[in-house]
Design an enzyme around this catalytic site. Structure first.
Site, mmCIF file in Angstrom:
data_model
loop_
_atom_site.group_PDB
_atom_site.id
_atom_site.type_symbol
_atom_site.label_atom_id
_atom_site.label_comp_id
_atom_site.label_asym_id
_atom_site.label_seq_id
_atom_site.Cartn_x
_atom_site.Cartn_y
_atom_site.Cartn_z
ATOM 1 N N GLU A 211 -7.907 11.580 21.254
ATOM 2 C CA GLU A 211 -6.928 12.664 21.273
ATOM 3 C C GLU A 211 -7.559 13.854 20.567
ATOM 4 O OE1 GLU A 211 -4.417 12.588 23.000
ATOM 5 O OE2 GLU A 211 -3.443 10.629 23.024
ATOM 6 N N CYS A 245 -2.676 20.547 17.228
ATOM 7 C CA CYS A 245 -3.683 20.406 18.293
ATOM 8 C C CYS A 245 -3.222 21.003 19.611
ATOM 9 C CB CYS A 245 -4.066 18.936 18.479
ATOM 10 S SG CYS A 245 -2.695 17.879 18.989
#
Length: 465
Positions: A211, A245
């Protein structure tokens, strides 16, 4: 340290091999116990997140703790269904066979988590790993040390170390753990470190879920509602002071609407993150994690300005741990801020004259973790979707797609590999094992040698193709 970690790894490996797969009911019980242990430490979690990132209790609850409660409840509710064997159709070569796909745990798993959402991004993968029946070692970030300490206490209370163990320490601990032959590694962090993790995993052919992040663009079509768009982008960009993110990394707006968007964005920031007296609201605006990261952000702005970028607007409130919001315009494409993930409260504005020009700007860059589209025209939205690729998409909003556990969350290429959350997290930590139960009436004999007598069969098969 290395010997202690290796001992834990071996204990977990023995646990998995000697006791067999954890029954679904046992997994559910462990997840229920994990939720209870989190609830018992809830106030301490809020305190830790405030110390590490100056997160308000409301923000910490919504984006970290309650997010995890929801993930646990969702897994408990659906785990029996996820774990059931799936039927698969038979084919001509095995016409009377019974075919199934079963989900079995991958085995020994490693989770390395980041500092920006230190509780959510550690416990989320852990829930999936436990739901899938694995043993797990966790390495939370040393930058969010207070939250990492609480995570270690919760894990120790909820699980025996033979099932789940939390390893605290600096990057040397991560380096050591990456030398062990884990069956699966789940890493959340930067693309650069993700490459290191993947290289380490390749030594043991460990599967990985990465991720990562990247530069998630906001594409504003010229038919969008600019005021509503600016407010949503302001919230998503400055949530956790931009240390997200999937934060909007840069905005693509039509050249005739640039100043109008900047004005609306500035007004939204003042309403959301400043007090009526004009001071930054530290109850709503997080701090930068450390001086090293703050220095990096100042360096990005300095580099962009040295190449000709202009500061279109800057809020007040800078301090030794705070960077006030900044809007940049006229940014050269070769500047670092247009090459690196920003991960802070700096918003570059890039203008375009035609929609296809904006699409080319996105296409020419690595695939982002998220793409945000703002438009009131369905044909425009469809055209953008057809001509872009990204880990995920949110139309006429930002960030919120991550909150739906029915959607896979993950990147592609430079922004990640594999998916997480809900069923998709369960699958990430599971091996889909195919099983064929052959019937007593087996047609496989027809393809045994000698082949010289099979010419008529070959002609018949050819007609079926």
């Amino acid at each position: 340290m290395q010997q202690t970690l290796k001992t834990i790894f071996d204990i977990q490996k023995d646990q998995y091999q000697s006791t067999g797969k954890l029954a679904v009911q046992e997994r559910i019980q462990y997840l229920k116990k994990l939720k209870i242990c989190i609830q018992q430490q809830e106030f301490s979690i809020f305190e830790a997140l405030a110390k590490d990132l100056r997160k308000s209790q409301f923000e910490a609850a919504v984006t970290e703790v309650y997010f995890i409660y929801s993930e646990i409840d969702f897994a408990i509710k659906n785990l029996r269904r996820w774990s059931r064997p799936l039927r698969a159709k038979a084919t001509l070569s095995s016409i009377f066979s019974k075919n199934r796909i079963i989900y079995e745990p991958k085995g020994n798993c490693l989770i390395i988590s980041p500092w920006n959402y230190p509780f959510q991004l550690t416990l989320g993968p852990l829930i999936s790993a436990v739901a899938a029946g694995n043993t797990v070692m966790i390495k939370p970030s040393e930058y969010s040390i207070h939250t990492s300490d609480i995570i270690a206490k919760i894990v120790a209370a909820a699980f025996p170390p033979s099932l789940v163990y939390c390893a605290l320490g600096d990057q040397d601990v991560s380096t050591t753990l990456l030398t062990f032959p884990f069956n699966h590694i789940f890493f959340t962090g930067s693309t650069q470190v993700g490459q290191i993790v993947m290289r380490a995993a390749s030594a043991h052919l460990s599967s990985v879920t990465l991720e990562l992040g990247g530069k998630s663009p906001v594409l504003i079509a010229d038919n969008a509602n600019l005021k509503k768009t600016a407010e949503k982008v302001a919230w998503g960009k400055l949530l956790n002071a931009g240390q997200t993110c999937i934060a909007p990394d840069y905005v693509l707006v039509h050249e005739n609407q640039e100043q109008q968007f900047i004005d609306y964005f500035q007004a939204a920031v003042q309403d959301l993150f400043y007090t009526p007296t004009g001071d930054i609201n530290t109850d709503s605006y997080a701090k930068i994690i450390n001086s090293r990261h703050l220095s990096r952000l100042h360096g990005l702005v300095h580099d962009a300005k040295s190449l000709g970028a202009q500061i279109a607007w800057k809020g007040n409130g800078d301090s030794q741990d705070t960077l006030a919001p900044i809007i940049l315009r006229d940014i050269p494409t070769e500047s670092r801020i247009m090459q690196e993930e920003i991960f802070g409260p700096i918003l570059p504005i890039v203008t375009y004259s035609t929609l296809d020009e904006a699409l080319r700007l996105i296409q020419d860059r690595p695939k982002p973790l998220a793409l945000y589209i703002f438009s009131d025209n369905s044909k425009t939205i469809d055209h953008i979707l057809e001509n872009t690729t990204s880990g995920g998409v949110c139309v006429n909003d930002v960030i919120l797609h991550v909150s739906n556990p029915n959607l896979p969350f993950g990147g592609v290429n430079q922004s990640g590999m594999g998916s997480s959350h809900g069923y998709f997290g369960f699958k990430a930590f599971s091996h889909e094992r195919s099983i064929m139960y052959q019937s007593r009436i087996a047609f496989s004999k027809f393809i045994y040698p000698p082949y010289t007598k099979k010419e008529r069969l070959l002609k018949w098969l050819k007609r079926l193709m």
